[in-house]
Write a protein that holds these residues in place. Structure first.
Motif, PDB file in Angstrom:
ATOM      1  N   CYS A 359      44.066  34.988  23.027  1.00  0.00           N
ATOM      2  CA  CYS A 359      43.032  36.098  23.350  1.00  0.00           C
ATOM      3  C   CYS A 359      43.194  37.110  24.107  1.00  0.00           C
ATOM      4  O   CYS A 359      44.319  37.438  24.881  1.00  0.00           O
ATOM      5  N   GLY A 360      42.239  38.030  24.065  1.00  0.00           N
ATOM      6  CA  GLY A 360      42.155  39.010  24.773  1.00  0.00           C
ATOM      7  C   GLY A 360      41.348  39.072  26.245  1.00  0.00           C
ATOM      8  O   GLY A 360      40.780  37.912  26.290  1.00  0.00           O
ATOM      9  N   ALA A 361      41.443  39.742  27.050  1.00  0.00           N
ATOM     10  CA  ALA A 361      40.446  39.845  28.272  1.00  0.00           C
ATOM     11  C   ALA A 361      39.962  41.290  28.733  1.00  0.00           C
ATOM     12  O   ALA A 361      40.602  42.340  28.400  1.00  0.00           O
ATOM     13  N   LEU A 362      39.107  41.164  29.315  1.00  0.00           N
ATOM     14  CA  LEU A 362      38.496  42.404  30.035  1.00  0.00           C
ATOM     15  C   LEU A 362      38.822  42.091  31.778  1.00  0.00           C
ATOM     16  O   LEU A 362      38.985  41.099  32.117  1.00  0.00           O
ATOM     17  N   PHE A 363      39.157  43.302  32.347  1.00  0.00           N
ATOM     18  CA  PHE A 363      39.372  43.302  33.836  1.00  0.00           C
ATOM     19  C   PHE A 363      38.456  43.839  34.472  1.00  0.00           C
ATOM     20  O   PHE A 363      38.187  45.271  34.340  1.00  0.00           O
ATOM     21  N   ARG A 364      37.612  43.527  35.279  1.00  0.00           N
ATOM     22  CA  ARG A 364      36.373  44.069  36.085  1.00  0.00           C
ATOM     23  C   ARG A 364      36.768  44.004  37.725  1.00  0.00           C
ATOM     24  O   ARG A 364      36.716  42.876  38.127  1.00  0.00           O
ATOM     25  N   PHE A 365      36.496  45.235  38.301  1.00  0.00           N
ATOM     26  CA  PHE A 365      36.621  45.229  39.823  1.00  0.00           C
ATOM     27  C   PHE A 365      35.136  44.949  40.009  1.00  0.00           C
ATOM     28  O   PHE A 365      34.180  45.899  39.770  1.00  0.00           O
ATOM     29  N   ASN A 366      34.505  44.087  40.751  1.00  0.00           N
ATOM     30  CA  ASN A 366      33.548  43.736  41.122  1.00  0.00           C
ATOM     31  C   ASN A 366      32.945  44.400  42.490  1.00  0.00           C
ATOM     32  O   ASN A 366      33.793  44.406  43.533  1.00  0.00           O
TER      33      ASN A 366
END
Length: 541
Positions: A359-366
């Motif tokens: 799979c791929g993924a997103l990376f999010r800074f909360n």
């Protein structure tokens, strides 16, 4: 009670469909399982919570006995309604609310689109399924959804995701706060681009009947001024156009008649009295848990396995984006908490030929303010006085969080069934088996966790703690999967049930795949596509 269209659910999908059909001259009756409340009541609930309870975004929404939902993040309280099993049961502990307005009360407002590749996984990578139509078919509905919800976003194509648009966003983007800007700069040093997200909140100007965002930073659990879109803002407008809304009305049976047409919906009120409503077209616009649950409860001699379920696919292919969380301590302050709680993501990591293997993924800074989290952590250390004050300030300034949300493939074994346990009304609770699968597990190990460590290093982290258990992203998808073949899908390209010509099941339940981004905008686009089909069908009736 009767109307041209019966809509079950008053979340974003139900409200968009209701308003479109009212504008086209059709009568609409909406059923909502939970109560209807004013914004100030939710704000007061939140204000009066003890600090530790504020860490869970459902806490200001106490469930009613007849409309239960998850109340806290503890497994014990979650088990009061959702019955979860399987290797990754915790990752389907969904935090929706059963209130008029639905889960958009406490969503972050993020409006990512799927990409063309996200919709052709089988053709391109021999995994998952292909959608029954392509991105070009959905794109005009994405635009309509963005204008209906009031979405702000970047004007520069290089900052858009994907940069395939037929019309600009209704409003320009919101600026980054210092924390998100620092993350953006750190990502660039390792060759990654942190994109400003399209989001359904007003960027410096009023839009429709909503004011401009003023950066309260508690979009989750509630926008106190209504600058962020939530479906509750649509309810009075729907009523002003002639729509009828019945709250505390729990649909429990869909009744079929001749030629397997839907001919009524039965619901319980808050005192367990039963009622029956009729219409020409029926729309089940609940989420991806409550929609298949209702269909499975609605058995009869024509549909022994439940309404719309001749394919045995109702309740199967349950999806979300399995999430890992990276907690960081930093040498220098990040100063999160300026602006909305979320406003960007690294999206390029969701695309690539590797998708044939993992799979791929997103990376999010909360971007949530860390003061309450820091205070809870400092108190847990037993500190008092000046030492407590100093540690709260350090934790609030120098800690941060990165969320990793992974792409999950539709799988028949990830399944919702009816539990033998009953709720207050005597209705079966939903039971969900959930396994993220080796596709996600491999992606985490060989791709997303190493990438997260690179990002942590670029941020100058002095301590990195990556969760080992997948958790929910609250993007409920699947359960009534779309397809051209009635033998292996539940709905057609307009979210019309293959088995029942006058039944529509739009929104997250119909999604074929979910990608890595938040699902709400795609749900809204499918709602608008379904509303066009309903209008056309009513015109022919």
């Amino acid at each position: 009670m009767n109307a041209d269209v019966i809509v079950i659910g008053t979340g974003v999908v139900g409200c968009l469909i209701a308003e479109e059909l009212l504008d086209a001259g059709h009568s609409v009756l909406m059923l909502e399982a939970g109560p209807r409340v004013e914004r100030w009541q939710i704000v007061e609930n939140y204000r009066n919570l003890p600090p530790t309870s504020r860490l869970h975004f459902n806490a200001p929404y106490p469930p009613k006995p007849w409309a239960p939902h998850l109340m806290s993040a503890t497994p014990e309280q979650a088990a009061e309604y959702l019955q979860l099993e399987g290797p990754n049961a915790r990752a389907y502990q969904q935090g929706y609310v059963r209130y008029a307005g639905g889960a958009t009360w406490h969503w972050a407002g993020i409006c990512w689109r799927l990409t063309p590749d996200d919709m052709k996984l089988k053709s391109l990578y021999n995994v998952g399924r292909d959608w029954a139509f392509d991105y070009a078919t959905l794109e005009p509905y994405y635009v309509r959804a963005e204008y209906a919800l009031g979405v702000c976003g970047p004007s520069e194509p290089e900052l858009q995701w994907p940069p395939i648009r037929s019309k600009p966003y209704p409003m320009g983007r919101l600026p980054f706060g210092p924390g998100e800007q620092r993350f953006t700069d750190a990502a660039a040093t390792v060759g990654l681009v942190n994109l400003p997200s399209a989001q359904a909140r007003n960027s410096g100007v009023a839009y429709g009947d909503r004011p401009a965002c003023c950066g309260n930073n508690n979009c989750i659990p509630v926008c106190p001024i209504g600058a962020k879109y939530d479906a509750a803002t649509s309810l009075t407008r729907i009523e002003s156009k002639g729509g009828k809304i019945l709250t505390n009305a729990v649909a429990y049976k869909i009744e079929t008649g001749e030629k397997n047409q839907i001919q009524a919906v039965h619901y319980y009120d808050s005192e367990k009295n039963t009622h029956r409503v009729t219409g020409s077209i029926y729309v089940v616009a609940c989420n991806g848990i409550e929609t298949p649950k209702l269909l499975l409860m609605s058995t009869d001699t024509r549909n022994p396995n439940g309404v719309a379920n001749s394919s045995d696919q109702v309740g199967r292919n349950m999806m979300d984006q399995p999430k890992l969380v990276v907690e960081l301590e930093l040498a220098e302050p990040a100063w999160t908490g300026v602006g909305p709680v979320q406003g960007s993501s690294i999206m390029e990591t969701s695309q690539g030929d590797f998708r044939s293997e993992h799979c791929g993924a997103l990376f999010r800074f909360n971007n949530m303010a860390r003061s309450r989290i820091g205070a809870t952590a400092a108190l847990a250390q037993g500190l008092v006085g000046k030492a407590l004050d100093k540690e709260i300030r350090r934790q609030a300034a120098c800690t941060a969080e990165i969320a990793i949300e992974h792409e999950l493939m539709p799988a028949a074994h990830n399944r919702l069934t009816l539990s033998s346990k009953k709720d207050w009304l005597g209705l079966p609770k939903p039971n969900i088996y959930y396994d993220v699968g080796d596709y996600v597990r491999k992606g985490s190990q060989v791709f997303s966790i190493p990438t997260a460590k690179r990002l942590a290093g670029a941020l100058g982290a002095t301590k990195v703690d990556i969760s080992t258990q997948y958790t929910n992203s609250d993007h409920i998808m699947g359960g009534c999967i779309m397809g051209n073949d009635p033998a292996d899908s539940v709905v057609d390209i307009d979210c019309r049930a293959h088995d029942h010509e006058n039944l529509f099941l739009p929104g997250g339940a119909a999604m074929t795949t979910g990608g890595c981004g938040n699902s709400t905008l795609t749900m809204a686009a499918l709602a608008l596509k379904a509303s066009d089909a309903i209008h056309l069908q009513l015109g022919k009736a």
